[in-house]
Design an enzyme around this catalytic site. Structure first.
Site, mmCIF file in Angstrom:
data_model
loop_
_atom_site.group_PDB
_atom_site.id
_atom_site.type_symbol
_atom_site.label_atom_id
_atom_site.label_comp_id
_atom_site.label_asym_id
_atom_site.label_seq_id
_atom_site.Cartn_x
_atom_site.Cartn_y
_atom_site.Cartn_z
ATOM 1 C CE LYS A 53 -3.852 -2.441 2.085
ATOM 2 N NZ LYS A 53 -4.675 -2.761 3.254
ATOM 3 C CD GLN A 97 -3.597 -4.326 6.369
ATOM 4 O OE1 GLN A 97 -3.709 -3.286 5.728
ATOM 5 N NE2 GLN A 97 -4.028 -5.472 5.897
ATOM 6 C CG ASP A 120 -9.517 -0.176 4.728
ATOM 7 O OD1 ASP A 120 -9.307 -0.626 3.590
ATOM 8 O OD2 ASP A 120 -8.718 -0.284 5.672
HETATM 9 N N1 GUN Z 1 -7.008 -6.938 6.154
HETATM 10 C C1 GUN Z 1 -7.349 -7.733 5.112
HETATM 11 N N2 GUN Z 1 -7.850 -6.985 4.107
HETATM 12 C C2 GUN Z 1 -7.839 -5.700 4.523
HETATM 13 C C3 GUN Z 1 -8.218 -4.470 3.923
HETATM 14 O O1 GUN Z 1 -8.708 -4.393 2.791
HETATM 15 N N3 GUN Z 1 -8.035 -3.370 4.694
HETATM 16 C C4 GUN Z 1 -7.526 -3.434 5.947
HETATM 17 N N4 GUN Z 1 -7.407 -2.308 6.616
HETATM 18 N N5 GUN Z 1 -7.166 -4.545 6.529
HETATM 19 C C5 GUN Z 1 -7.319 -5.679 5.818
#
Ligand code: GUN
Length: 286
Positions: A53, A97, A120
């Site tokens: 990311k 995350q 998100d």
């Molecule tokens: N953990 C697994 N997929 C995601 C996601 O798309 N965003 C976040 N923040 N955590 C995750």
């Protein structure tokens, strides 16, 4: 043989547009769009996702603010960090995350993020907006799945779409987005009786179960669009939720793992962040 849906290529094309928008923001407002990326602990999968990311942010001209907290971080300090990021005028999007360590209340943490900065789309306000068809930030993986399906040129309206998995991150929001596209949607899960009778009827099949090669060729309707959300690590390799060699003989279109859904998740995160930045500025100017 199924046509491969190339998530990497689609994601690269979308990133070019996002970079143009990010530059437009910088030229207009005199600073880069900013995304805060919060990671707690050392979950190995999270380390990889977060790194990807941050690299993606650099590529499109979005500034990332990394916060790597220790596994034993206490909840109050994490909430205080979120409050500070909520108030920081340089931060347009916040991403925490998941999963968080067991001693931290995930719901409480996600609820603390200002919905306008929720990159998100996990905040209850955004989840509720998705349910009611109101303007909201959409979760990245489901939003990416819709783009992948549309990239085949197939119409979604009127199709039978089956989503295997009912998580808050993928299964449920994916079903809502498919419904918003006028598909007839079925959500299947671990307690579904006779799963195959549902999946065999799916023109669009989304596999988000988290079990390596769970979907076999005999579960797929000939010609179906198969979207594989799986990221299962085994013997040093990455496997999807779909048995690819079997599925590609039956499906019309299929996403590979890696190189299908994964790159799109990151791209939609950047898109959400740049859109949030503009929305915030434009609402302040009115
Ligand atoms: N953990 C697994 N997929 C995601 C996601 O798309 N965003 C976040 N923040 N955590 C995750």
């Amino acid at each position: 043989m199924a046509e491969i849906i190339d998530g990497k290529a689609l994601s690269a094309a979308l990133k070019e547009d996002i970079a143009v928008e990010a530059k437009k923001f910088e030229d207009t407002y005199g600073r880069k769009v900013g995304l805060a990326v919060v990671k707690v602990g050392n979950n190995p999968a999270s380390e990889v996702y977060v790194r990807n990311k941050i690299i993606a942010c650099e590529k499109v001209g979005v500034r990332s603010f990394s916060h790597n907290l220790p596994e034993d971080e206490n909840e109050a300090d994490l909430l205080a960090l979120i409050d500070a990021l909520n108030a920081d005028p340089e931060v347009d999007g916040i991403l925490v995350q998941l999963p968080l360590p067991a001693h931290i209340n995930e719901k409480k943490v996600l609820a603390r993020i200002r919905p306008e900065k929720d990159a998100d789309g996990f905040h209850v306000m955004n989840a509720g907006g998705l349910m009611l068809g109101l303007p909201c930030t959409k979760p990245c993986t489901p939003a990416g799945i819709i783009e992948l399906i549309k990239s085949t040129g197939a119409k979604i309206a009127g199709k039978n779409a089956v989503v295997i998995g009912r998580s808050n991150i993928v299964g449920k929001p994916c079903a809502m987005l498919l419904l918003a596209e006028n598909a007839t949607v079925t959500i299947c899960h671990s307690r579904t009786a006779d799963l195959k009778s549902h999946t065999r009827n799916a023109d669009i099949l989304v596999a988000a179960v988290g079990i390596k090669e769970f979907v076999t060729g005999d579960m797929i309707k000939p010609g179906a669009i198969v979207i594989d959300v799986g990221m299962n690590r085994a013997d040093g390799k990455l496997y999807g939720d779909v048995n690819f060699p079997e599925a590609e003989k039956v499906a019309g279109y299929i996403t590979p793992v890696p190189g299908g859904v994964g790159p799109m998740t990151v791209t939609m995160l950047l898109k959400n962040t740049v859109e949030a930045a503009f929305r915030c500025k434009e609402s302040k100017e009115n």
